[in-house]
Design an enzyme around this catalytic site. Structure first.
Site, PDB file in Angstrom:
ATOM      1  N   LYS A  65       0.783  -1.393   0.132  1.00  0.00           N
ATOM      2  CA  LYS A  65      -0.083   0.150  -0.068  1.00  0.00           C
ATOM      3  C   LYS A  65       0.859   1.226   0.103  1.00  0.00           C
ATOM      4  O   LYS A  65       0.761   2.237  -0.863  1.00  0.00           O
ATOM      5  CB  LYS A  65      -0.864  -0.024   1.310  1.00  0.00           C
ATOM      6  CG  LYS A  65      -1.738  -1.160   1.188  1.00  0.00           C
ATOM      7  CD  LYS A  65      -2.844  -1.140   2.526  1.00  0.00           C
ATOM      8  CE  LYS A  65      -1.939  -1.366   3.711  1.00  0.00           C
ATOM      9  NZ  LYS A  65      -1.634  -2.748   3.956  1.00  0.00           N
ATOM     10  N   THR A  66       1.939   1.427   0.804  1.00  0.00           N
ATOM     11  CA  THR A  66       2.692   2.350   1.238  1.00  0.00           C
ATOM     12  C   THR A  66       3.507   2.561  -0.159  1.00  0.00           C
ATOM     13  O   THR A  66       3.873   3.523  -0.658  1.00  0.00           O
ATOM     14  CB  THR A  66       3.400   2.206   2.350  1.00  0.00           C
ATOM     15  OG1 THR A  66       2.744   2.346   3.333  1.00  0.00           O
ATOM     16  CG2 THR A  66       4.380   3.445   2.516  1.00  0.00           C
ATOM     17  N   ASP A 110      -1.492   7.170   6.049  1.00  0.00           N
ATOM     18  CA  ASP A 110      -1.482   5.918   6.489  1.00  0.00           C
ATOM     19  C   ASP A 110      -2.093   5.601   7.607  1.00  0.00           C
ATOM     20  O   ASP A 110      -2.712   6.476   8.320  1.00  0.00           O
ATOM     21  CB  ASP A 110      -0.013   5.408   6.705  1.00  0.00           C
ATOM     22  CG  ASP A 110       0.208   3.840   6.379  1.00  0.00           C
ATOM     23  OD1 ASP A 110      -0.656   3.118   6.034  1.00  0.00           O
ATOM     24  OD2 ASP A 110       1.440   3.410   7.177  1.00  0.00           O
ATOM     25  N   THR A 159      -5.566  -1.181   6.845  1.00  0.00           N
ATOM     26  CA  THR A 159      -5.739  -2.447   6.998  1.00  0.00           C
ATOM     27  C   THR A 159      -7.110  -3.051   7.250  1.00  0.00           C
ATOM     28  O   THR A 159      -7.474  -4.280   7.242  1.00  0.00           O
ATOM     29  CB  THR A 159      -4.649  -2.893   8.109  1.00  0.00           C
ATOM     30  OG1 THR A 159      -5.169  -2.291   9.218  1.00  0.00           O
ATOM     31  CG2 THR A 159      -3.394  -2.975   7.740  1.00  0.00           C
ATOM     32  N   ARG A 218       6.806  -7.631   2.261  1.00  0.00           N
ATOM     33  CA  ARG A 218       7.654  -7.250   3.676  1.00  0.00           C
ATOM     34  C   ARG A 218       8.220  -8.587   4.200  1.00  0.00           C
ATOM     35  O   ARG A 218       9.173  -8.297   4.683  1.00  0.00           O
ATOM     36  CB  ARG A 218       6.752  -6.486   4.583  1.00  0.00           C
ATOM     37  CG  ARG A 218       7.663  -5.949   5.398  1.00  0.00           C
ATOM     38  CD  ARG A 218       6.836  -5.182   6.733  1.00  0.00           C
ATOM     39  NE  ARG A 218       6.538  -3.933   6.032  1.00  0.00           N
ATOM     40  CZ  ARG A 218       5.259  -3.348   6.347  1.00  0.00           C
ATOM     41  NH1 ARG A 218       4.307  -3.935   7.029  1.00  0.00           N
ATOM     42  NH2 ARG A 218       5.030  -2.300   5.658  1.00  0.00           N
TER      43      ARG A 218
HETATM   44  P1  ADP Z   1       2.108  -1.970   3.330  1.00  0.00           P
HETATM   45  O1  ADP Z   1       2.051  -0.305   3.229  1.00  0.00           O
HETATM   46  O2  ADP Z   1       0.897  -2.383   2.492  1.00  0.00           O
HETATM   47  O3  ADP Z   1       2.249  -2.253   4.760  1.00  0.00           O
HETATM   48  P2  ADP Z   1       4.751  -1.498   2.061  1.00  0.00           P
HETATM   49  O4  ADP Z   1       4.322  -0.992   0.716  1.00  0.00           O
HETATM   50  O5  ADP Z   1       5.444  -0.906   2.988  1.00  0.00           O
HETATM   51  O6  ADP Z   1       3.326  -2.318   2.733  1.00  0.00           O
HETATM   52  O7  ADP Z   1       5.416  -2.891   1.437  1.00  0.00           O
HETATM   53  C1  ADP Z   1       6.552  -3.401   2.280  1.00  0.00           C
HETATM   54  C2  ADP Z   1       7.762  -3.628   1.620  1.00  0.00           C
HETATM   55  O8  ADP Z   1       7.416  -4.824   0.671  1.00  0.00           O
HETATM   56  C3  ADP Z   1       8.122  -2.714   0.622  1.00  0.00           C
HETATM   57  O9  ADP Z   1       9.237  -1.729   1.057  1.00  0.00           O
HETATM   58  C4  ADP Z   1       8.657  -3.360  -0.505  1.00  0.00           C
HETATM   59  O10 ADP Z   1      10.101  -3.531  -0.421  1.00  0.00           O
HETATM   60  C5  ADP Z   1       7.976  -4.541  -0.635  1.00  0.00           C
HETATM   61  N1  ADP Z   1       6.902  -4.762  -1.599  1.00  0.00           N
HETATM   62  C6  ADP Z   1       5.875  -4.368  -1.485  1.00  0.00           C
HETATM   63  N2  ADP Z   1       4.907  -4.556  -2.615  1.00  0.00           N
HETATM   64  C7  ADP Z   1       5.813  -4.928  -3.424  1.00  0.00           C
HETATM   65  C8  ADP Z   1       5.785  -5.082  -5.090  1.00  0.00           C
HETATM   66  N3  ADP Z   1       4.437  -5.246  -5.485  1.00  0.00           N
HETATM   67  N4  ADP Z   1       6.822  -5.258  -5.577  1.00  0.00           N
HETATM   68  C9  ADP Z   1       8.055  -5.467  -4.957  1.00  0.00           C
HETATM   69  N5  ADP Z   1       8.179  -5.305  -3.665  1.00  0.00           N
HETATM   70  C10 ADP Z   1       7.128  -5.069  -2.939  1.00  0.00           C
END
Ligand code: ADP
Length: 343
Positions: A65-66, A110, A159, A218
């Protein structure tokens, strides 16, 4: 092609994943349908030179998401700011972000479900009409002034969409749900990130990490970092299949990718609640954890892997979970034959 956006972020936002986080949507692996829709929206907004419509991402932690929210402004070539719903306790906390927002810039919030109602309501006119209503003074002297904002894009991540009020949800033009990743997609992420982390990894070792990463990039990144450290410290630096398996075993990560906390959840459900059904609060209480942590971080993967099911009366283990714990032949709730339940 794009200018590097200027980032304004709160002090508490520390991007531990910066070295591995893709910088542009094109570099992201998986989520192809989401990517295709967002690419069209970004392209159209760029061509029309208009702000992109507001976007809401939902899904379990660590699924991107981030990453999407940070790639989009880069792809648009606009500034972006990051705020956390938990830190926006009152409307006044939101004002600097809104007044700093430039034409077409992106504001990412977020954990948007953690904003209190008053902040949510303050956001409605900002999202809809790019306007905020400020009340000055109080009592008979109170007056409201309207302040015009620059047209900007709000990206929210949560989430739990269930916790968002319908009026807030409806103000997002695009709503995207991120789902768990396939083993192939995670293998690809592991292979790419091994290059970034400068660790040599065998194809089957990358796949082993992928299989044991609970469908979550992650988690895959964290496992890969650990395998790299283990390979450097205990082997010749190369992540072979054997080194990878040994490293993961040492961290208590089992062949399904469950960690100690996941297994503790299953074992609590088996031992204390006779396999269920049991309410999530009761399980969380027994494990000495916040129910939110269980709901957001532990349960989504267990539910998706069909190790646990939700019933009207609470969470219940499936036969697959009993098999996985090696309790397949033991009736749930019986303590005989269940050594080491909380290892
Ligand atoms: P969320 O915001 O959903 O908790 P993040 O966007 O922070 O998750 O993702 C966590 C890590 O996972 C990112 O820093 C990245 O390294 C990796 N990641 C997430 N989605 C992808 C993707 N589609 N392709 C490659 N790496 C990804």
């Amino acid at each position: 092609m794009t200018r590097e956006p200027i980032l304004q972020q709160p002090a508490e936002f520390k991007d531990d994943d910066r070295d591995l986080r893709p910088q542009h949507m094109q570099e992201m692996v998986g989520q192809r349908e989401v990517y295709a829709r967002l690419e069209i929206a970004v392209d159209a907004a760029s061509k029309r030179d208009e702000p992109l419509g507001h976007i809401l991402f939902d899904g379990p932690p660590g699924l991107g998401k981030t990453t999407f929210a940070m790639c989009i402004p880069r792809d648009l070539g606009v500034r972006f700011q990051i705020a956390s719903g938990a830190a926006l306790a009152a409307p006044k906390d939101l004002i600097p972000y809104l007044t700093n927002a430039e034409q077409r810039s992106v504001l990412f919030i977020d954990e948007i479900h953690r904003m209190p109602n008053a902040v949510e309501e303050f956001l409605y006119p900002a999202m809809e009409d790019f306007r905020i209503d400020l009340t000055l003074g109080d009592g008979v002297n109170a007056r409201t002034i309207n302040m015009q904002l620059k047209p900007f894009t709000l990206i929210g991540a949560t989430t739990r969409t269930g916790l968002l009020s319908a009026p807030l949800r409806d103000r997002f033009q695009l709503r995207e749900h991120l789902d768990f990743y396939s083993t192939d997609e995670l293998s690809e992420i592991v292979r790419r990130n091994a290059v970034k982390l400068q660790v040599e990894i065998d194809g089957e070792a990358a796949r082993e990490i992928a299989v044991r990463s609970r469908g979550t990039p992650r988690v895959a990144n964290n496992r890969l970092r650990w395998v790299r450290d283990y390979a450097v410290s205990r082997a010749d630096g190369r992540a072979s299949l054997k080194v990878t398996k040994d490293a993961l075993a040492m961290q208590g990560i089992d062949p399904l990718g469950l960690d100690r906390q996941d297994r503790k959840y299953l074992k609590t459900l088996a031992r204390v609640f006779g396999g269920g059904p049991a309410g999530v609060e009761a399980i969380a209480h027994t494990m000495n954890l916040a129910p939110d942590t269980l709901i957001d971080e532990v349960e989504p993967y267990l539910l998706r892997s069909e190790l646990v099911v939700r019933t009207p009366r609470g969470r219940k283990m499936t036969p697959a979970a009993l098999d996985h714990l090696g309790l397949g032949d033991v009736p749930p709730g019986s303590t005989s034959g269940q050594p080491n339940l909380f290892d």
